[in-house]
Design a protein around this motif. Sequence first.
Motif, PDB file in Angstrom:
ATOM      1  N   PHE A 298       0.822  -1.202   0.000  1.00  0.00           N
ATOM      2  CA  PHE A 298       0.000   0.000   0.000  1.00  0.00           C
ATOM      3  C   PHE A 298       0.864   1.265   0.000  1.00  0.00           C
ATOM      4  O   PHE A 298       0.643   2.189  -0.789  1.00  0.00           O
ATOM      5  CB  PHE A 298      -0.919  -0.007   1.219  1.00  0.00           C
ATOM      6  N   GLY A 299       1.851   1.330   0.899  1.00  0.00           N
ATOM      7  CA  GLY A 299       2.678   2.530   1.029  1.00  0.00           C
ATOM      8  C   GLY A 299       3.451   2.852  -0.228  1.00  0.00           C
ATOM      9  O   GLY A 299       3.556   4.024  -0.628  1.00  0.00           O
ATOM     10  N   THR A 300       3.986   1.822  -0.880  1.00  0.00           N
ATOM     11  CA  THR A 300       4.761   2.039  -2.097  1.00  0.00           C
ATOM     12  C   THR A 300       3.894   2.649  -3.202  1.00  0.00           C
ATOM     13  O   THR A 300       4.259   3.651  -3.833  1.00  0.00           O
ATOM     14  CB  THR A 300       5.363   0.717  -2.594  1.00  0.00           C
ATOM     15  N   GLN A 301       2.721   2.071  -3.426  1.00  0.00           N
ATOM     16  CA  GLN A 301       1.864   2.542  -4.506  1.00  0.00           C
ATOM     17  C   GLN A 301       1.211   3.885  -4.185  1.00  0.00           C
ATOM     18  O   GLN A 301       1.072   4.745  -5.064  1.00  0.00           O
ATOM     19  CB  GLN A 301       0.790   1.492  -4.805  1.00  0.00           C
ATOM     20  N   PHE A 302       0.821   4.072  -2.939  1.00  0.00           N
ATOM     21  CA  PHE A 302       0.205   5.347  -2.573  1.00  0.00           C
ATOM     22  C   PHE A 302       1.171   6.499  -2.798  1.00  0.00           C
ATOM     23  O   PHE A 302       0.783   7.550  -3.336  1.00  0.00           O
ATOM     24  CB  PHE A 302      -0.235   5.314  -1.113  1.00  0.00           C
ATOM     25  N   SER A 303       2.428   6.338  -2.405  1.00  0.00           N
ATOM     26  CA  SER A 303       3.416   7.408  -2.570  1.00  0.00           C
ATOM     27  C   SER A 303       3.618   7.752  -4.034  1.00  0.00           C
ATOM     28  O   SER A 303       3.631   8.933  -4.419  1.00  0.00           O
ATOM     29  CB  SER A 303       4.747   6.990  -1.939  1.00  0.00           C
ATOM     30  N   LEU A 304       3.755   6.737  -4.886  1.00  0.00           N
ATOM     31  CA  LEU A 304       4.015   6.988  -6.300  1.00  0.00           C
ATOM     32  C   LEU A 304       2.822   7.657  -6.983  1.00  0.00           C
ATOM     33  O   LEU A 304       2.988   8.660  -7.699  1.00  0.00           O
ATOM     34  CB  LEU A 304       4.340   5.671  -7.004  1.00  0.00           C
ATOM     35  N   TRP A 305       1.625   7.141  -6.752  1.00  0.00           N
ATOM     36  CA  TRP A 305       0.457   7.687  -7.436  1.00  0.00           C
ATOM     37  C   TRP A 305       0.050   9.044  -6.880  1.00  0.00           C
ATOM     38  O   TRP A 305      -0.485   9.887  -7.610  1.00  0.00           O
ATOM     39  CB  TRP A 305      -0.705   6.704  -7.365  1.00  0.00           C
ATOM     40  N   PHE A 306       0.288   9.275  -5.594  1.00  0.00           N
ATOM     41  CA  PHE A 306      -0.006  10.594  -5.032  1.00  0.00           C
ATOM     42  C   PHE A 306       0.925  11.641  -5.638  1.00  0.00           C
ATOM     43  O   PHE A 306       0.496  12.756  -5.972  1.00  0.00           O
ATOM     44  CB  PHE A 306       0.142  10.571  -3.515  1.00  0.00           C
ATOM     45  N   MET A 307       2.198  11.314  -5.779  1.00  0.00           N
ATOM     46  CA  MET A 307       3.140  12.255  -6.377  1.00  0.00           C
ATOM     47  C   MET A 307       2.819  12.515  -7.846  1.00  0.00           C
ATOM     48  O   MET A 307       2.979  13.637  -8.341  1.00  0.00           O
ATOM     49  CB  MET A 307       4.576  11.730  -6.234  1.00  0.00           C
ATOM     50  N   LEU A 308       2.349  11.487  -8.547  1.00  0.00           N
ATOM     51  CA  LEU A 308       1.948  11.685  -9.937  1.00  0.00           C
ATOM     52  C   LEU A 308       0.736  12.621 -10.009  1.00  0.00           C
ATOM     53  O   LEU A 308       0.672  13.507 -10.865  1.00  0.00           O
ATOM     54  CB  LEU A 308       1.621  10.343 -10.589  1.00  0.00           C
ATOM     55  N   GLY A 309      -0.228  12.436  -9.093  1.00  0.00           N
ATOM     56  CA  GLY A 309      -1.378  13.333  -9.053  1.00  0.00           C
ATOM     57  C   GLY A 309      -0.978  14.758  -8.727  1.00  0.00           C
ATOM     58  O   GLY A 309      -1.522  15.716  -9.294  1.00  0.00           O
ATOM     59  N   LEU A 310      -0.021  14.913  -7.809  1.00  0.00           N
ATOM     60  CA  LEU A 310       0.477  16.245  -7.474  1.00  0.00           C
ATOM     61  C   LEU A 310       1.136  16.894  -8.677  1.00  0.00           C
ATOM     62  O   LEU A 310       0.946  18.097  -8.937  1.00  0.00           O
ATOM     63  CB  LEU A 310       1.467  16.142  -6.312  1.00  0.00           C
ATOM     64  N   ALA A 311       1.902  16.106  -9.432  1.00  0.00           N
ATOM     65  CA  ALA A 311       2.560  16.650 -10.628  1.00  0.00           C
ATOM     66  C   ALA A 311       1.531  17.113 -11.656  1.00  0.00           C
ATOM     67  O   ALA A 311       1.674  18.180 -12.263  1.00  0.00           O
ATOM     68  CB  ALA A 311       3.478  15.597 -11.236  1.00  0.00           C
ATOM     69  N   MET A 312       0.471  16.349 -11.841  1.00  0.00           N
ATOM     70  CA  MET A 312      -0.556  16.725 -12.814  1.00  0.00           C
ATOM     71  C   MET A 312      -1.299  17.980 -12.371  1.00  0.00           C
ATOM     72  O   MET A 312      -1.748  18.771 -13.203  1.00  0.00           O
ATOM     73  CB  MET A 312      -1.530  15.559 -12.999  1.00  0.00           C
ATOM     74  N   GLU A 313      -1.416  18.187 -11.061  1.00  0.00           N
ATOM     75  CA  GLU A 313      -2.079  19.398 -10.560  1.00  0.00           C
ATOM     76  C   GLU A 313      -1.170  20.619 -10.681  1.00  0.00           C
ATOM     77  O   GLU A 313      -1.612  21.696 -11.077  1.00  0.00           O
ATOM     78  CB  GLU A 313      -2.488  19.185  -9.101  1.00  0.00           C
ATOM     79  N   LEU A 314       0.107  20.455 -10.347  1.00  0.00           N
ATOM     80  CA  LEU A 314       1.043  21.569 -10.469  1.00  0.00           C
ATOM     81  C   LEU A 314       1.260  21.954 -11.928  1.00  0.00           C
ATOM     82  O   LEU A 314       1.657  23.082 -12.220  1.00  0.00           O
ATOM     83  CB  LEU A 314       2.387  21.195  -9.828  1.00  0.00           C
ATOM     84  N   ASP A 315       0.994  21.017 -12.829  1.00  0.00           N
ATOM     85  CA  ASP A 315       1.166  21.262 -14.256  1.00  0.00           C
ATOM     86  C   ASP A 315       0.210  22.337 -14.769  1.00  0.00           C
ATOM     87  O   ASP A 315       0.448  22.933 -15.812  1.00  0.00           O
ATOM     88  CB  ASP A 315       0.932  19.953 -15.014  1.00  0.00           C
ATOM     89  N   GLN A 316      -0.883  22.573 -14.035  1.00  0.00           N
ATOM     90  CA  GLN A 316      -1.880  23.576 -14.416  1.00  0.00           C
ATOM     91  C   GLN A 316      -2.061  24.552 -13.252  1.00  0.00           C
ATOM     92  O   GLN A 316      -2.982  24.388 -12.440  1.00  0.00           O
ATOM     93  CB  GLN A 316      -3.205  22.895 -14.772  1.00  0.00           C
ATOM     94  N   PRO A 317      -1.197  25.548 -13.124  1.00  0.00           N
ATOM     95  CA  PRO A 317      -1.224  26.415 -11.943  1.00  0.00           C
ATOM     96  C   PRO A 317      -2.362  27.426 -11.909  1.00  0.00           C
ATOM     97  O   PRO A 317      -2.480  28.173 -10.946  1.00  0.00           O
ATOM     98  CB  PRO A 317       0.131  27.141 -12.027  1.00  0.00           C
ATOM     99  N   PHE A 318      -3.215  27.440 -12.936  1.00  0.00           N
ATOM    100  CA  PHE A 318      -4.283  28.452 -13.003  1.00  0.00           C
ATOM    101  C   PHE A 318      -5.681  27.840 -12.891  1.00  0.00           C
ATOM    102  O   PHE A 318      -6.657  28.430 -13.331  1.00  0.00           O
ATOM    103  CB  PHE A 318      -4.194  29.232 -14.323  1.00  0.00           C
ATOM    104  N   GLN A 319      -5.788  26.666 -12.271  1.00  0.00           N
ATOM    105  CA  GLN A 319      -7.054  25.932 -12.278  1.00  0.00           C
ATOM    106  C   GLN A 319      -7.857  26.040 -10.983  1.00  0.00           C
ATOM    107  O   GLN A 319      -8.810  25.303 -10.792  1.00  0.00           O
ATOM    108  CB  GLN A 319      -6.788  24.457 -12.588  1.00  0.00           C
ATOM    109  N   HIS A 320      -7.495  26.922 -10.070  1.00  0.00           N
ATOM    110  CA  HIS A 320      -8.262  27.164  -8.838  1.00  0.00           C
ATOM    111  C   HIS A 320      -8.353  25.918  -7.952  1.00  0.00           C
ATOM    112  O   HIS A 320      -9.416  25.579  -7.437  1.00  0.00           O
ATOM    113  CB  HIS A 320      -9.665  27.678  -9.163  1.00  0.00           C
ATOM    114  N   THR A 321      -7.248  25.215  -7.818  1.00  0.00           N
ATOM    115  CA  THR A 321      -7.170  24.112  -6.873  1.00  0.00           C
ATOM    116  C   THR A 321      -6.422  24.586  -5.630  1.00  0.00           C
ATOM    117  O   THR A 321      -5.939  25.723  -5.570  1.00  0.00           O
ATOM    118  CB  THR A 321      -6.443  22.911  -7.493  1.00  0.00           C
TER     119      THR A 321
END
Length: 383
Positions: A298-321
């Motif tokens: 669980f810990g291994t996969q959660f860390s990787l996929w959470f960081m990928l989600g964070l990267a996709m969110e930071l990729d669009q800095p104007f989206q009001h998140t």
Amino acid sequence: MPASAYYSGKHAQRSLKYTSYVCVTPSNILGLLKQPKFYVALAIAIPCGIIGGGLKYVIKNYYDPAKDPLRGLINTNEVYNTLSFLVVFLAAFRLAAAYTKFWSGADFVYSIIGDLFDSASDLISYNRGAAASAEEIDDFQQLIIRLFSLLNSLIFAELEAGSDRMQNGSEHDMNDAALPKSYDFDLIDVNGISDEYIDKLINCANKVELVYTWLQMAIVDGWHKKLFSVPPPVLSRAMSDLGTAVVHFHEAQKITEVPFPFPYMMALQLLLTTHWWITPIVMQRFTELWYWAFLFSFGTQFSLWFMLGLAMELDQPFQHTQNSVDMRYLQRLLNLRLLTLRDTFKYPSPHLRKPFKENLARNVDDVLGSGKALLDIVSTMVA
């Protein structure tokens, strides 16, 4: 309306609070739980953990170690270690690229409001001593203050819309619920602009460029009406600042309209999916306890996929998140500054009180040592 009554700091977007001791605080944990990517990573990691813990529990309790059905499937950890290295390397590069885009976006929007304010400040300052009447000067200032506020909001809206911005150019689209949230930002009395120009703006596909041209035309018309007391070379500075703001806007569009390379993203997701399937098999070999196999998987996969989600969110800095640039705050901040310009122009330029004029030609230490801090002056005035 006084500028101080227009804005309150409480409207600024709430960000995570860090202290010098610890950043894992209850409020920060609650903020984490509000982020969708947390639950997406959770939904991906929990099944992986269940598979890892379940495999360990079944093999330990229902199979003879000599007849382990997974025995021989992965004989060495080198394959898994190599795969993990590739996944972590690509994920780290993806996150670093997104982080760079986020800060570039923040730099651009702060530069935009700074350039717009500089231009407005120059124009209003140049009205001092102009040959035109006070009424003409007031009308000009009323117009440009509204146009600067409107221009900034439209810039933010197009940055938010990204490559879909051309779909929001018709009157029908202006009534669409999917419009950028920046269209709901506070403006400085946009109702004061003539209806025919508002209609033209609504039906225009290139709204930023239209308002930008209006401002340039207003400046040129003002020069012909003798609204400025400075020569054209000095006046050109205001137009230069205005043009720089639009240049920064066009540069910021690269962030929203140019996506992360598709082949790179596909390779990363394929590796992550492969890693997801292999992790439970490998992790159940590392321990004799099923719940540790669950936690490791669980810990291994959660860390990787959470960081990928964070990267996709930071990729669009104007989206009001929660992790984006707070453009609503910046719009209010610019409005406050523009209203301050109007308030400042009503009063004469600062001057010294006659009894306290200093001879600045004497020793610098004596001059600085005899002065007061701003807090001392304010305290005296309040008292």
